[in-house]
Write a protein that holds these residues in place. Structure first.
Motif, mmCIF file in Angstrom:
data_model
loop_
_atom_site.group_PDB
_atom_site.id
_atom_site.type_symbol
_atom_site.label_atom_id
_atom_site.label_comp_id
_atom_site.label_asym_id
_atom_site.label_seq_id
_atom_site.Cartn_x
_atom_site.Cartn_y
_atom_site.Cartn_z
ATOM 1 N N GLY A 126 0.801 -1.216 0.000
ATOM 2 C CA GLY A 126 0.000 0.000 0.000
ATOM 3 C C GLY A 126 0.833 1.264 0.000
ATOM 4 N N GLY A 127 1.947 1.235 0.718
ATOM 5 C CA GLY A 127 2.822 2.401 0.733
ATOM 6 C C GLY A 127 3.407 2.672 -0.637
ATOM 7 N N PHE A 128 3.841 1.612 -1.309
ATOM 8 C CA PHE A 128 4.355 1.759 -2.666
ATOM 9 C C PHE A 128 3.273 2.302 -3.596
ATOM 10 C CE2 PHE A 128 4.403 -0.322 -6.874
ATOM 11 C CZ PHE A 128 5.488 0.352 -7.428
ATOM 12 N N VAL A 129 2.086 1.720 -3.539
ATOM 13 C CA VAL A 129 1.010 2.136 -4.436
ATOM 14 C C VAL A 129 0.609 3.584 -4.170
ATOM 15 C CG1 VAL A 129 -1.405 1.722 -5.082
ATOM 16 C CG2 VAL A 129 0.181 -0.201 -4.830
ATOM 17 N N ALA A 130 0.642 4.017 -2.922
ATOM 18 C CA ALA A 130 0.295 5.407 -2.601
ATOM 19 C C ALA A 130 1.181 6.372 -3.376
ATOM 20 C CB ALA A 130 0.425 5.646 -1.104
#
Length: 222
Positions: A124-128
């Motif tokens: 999720g952090g990467f996708v954000a």
């Protein structure tokens, strides 16, 4: 003003967009972007932004390489989105063949790149960070592409960063991306965390724009 991160109703992609809208608007209307889009800067003034993007996308695409086989994050790793090769060609055109020896990130850019690396320890952090940058480039970035063509007569090398010809239909690609967001198996808490990180990503962008704004007097168009 408190940030709304309602992840209980409606498609997640719509919640993400709504929750980040205020930060997105602040970035779009920063002093630096207003000067750039208003045609107030020399080409060197734009080049300063391209240099920062080189270091930012280096961080994002390094994370993408590490997460390409991740069952969730890997679905957001699209080879046709990769921007570094285009940025390298742009900087060679804008600065010269020895550009790697001269470019340096601003302190705000270094902090941004570190944040990308730190946040990418989970999907999720990467996708954000991925969502915040790439979808904006595909859509709003085309305004800068047209500006480079109209004001500076830069239509190929120098503006390749904004060329997404390999995507085919950009609207279809964005729809597919949003569907990936909607179907990713994040919990409600993880979705809220992703939204918070996307807002942080916009704040990182704003910090870079603010630091670029402090240099504006050096890059006003004659």
């Amino acid at each position: 003003m408190p940030v709304t991160t309602d992840v209980e109703s409606g498609p997640f992609s719509a919640n993400l967009r709504a929750s980040t809208m205020a930060a997105h608007e602040r970035a779009n209307h920063s002093e630096y972007m207003n000067a750039l889009l208003g045609g107030e800067l020399s080409l060197e003034g734009y080049t300063r932004l391209a240099i920062q993007y080189y270091f930012i996308y280096q961080a994002i695409e390094r994370a993408a390489d590490k997460l390409a086989q991740d069952p969730v994050a890997g679905k957001f790793v699209f080879e046709e989105l990769r921007r570094l090769p285009s940025l390298e060609r742009d900087l060679e055109h804008l600065i010269g063949p020895k550009w790697r020896e001269t470019v340096r990130p601003l302190p705000s850019t270094e902090r941004y790149a570190r944040r990308v690396a730190e946040a990418s320890d989970w999907s999720g952090g990467f996708v954000a960070h991925h969502y915040t940058r790439y979808l904006g480039d595909i859509a709003g970035g085309q305004v800068i592409r047209r500006l480079l063509e109209r004001k500076y007569a830069v239509s190929e090398a120098g503006s390749l960063f904004y060329h997404f010809d390999q995507l085919g239909s950009a609207p279809k690609f964005r729809d597919n991306y949003r569907e990936q967001l909607n179907s990713a198996p994040w919990s409600e808490d993880e979705r809220a965390r992703l939204i918070a990180e996307a807002i942080t990503a916009f704040e990182c962008n704003i910090a870079v724009f603010d630091e670029l704004a402090s240099e504006l007097d050096s890059y006003r168009a004659a």
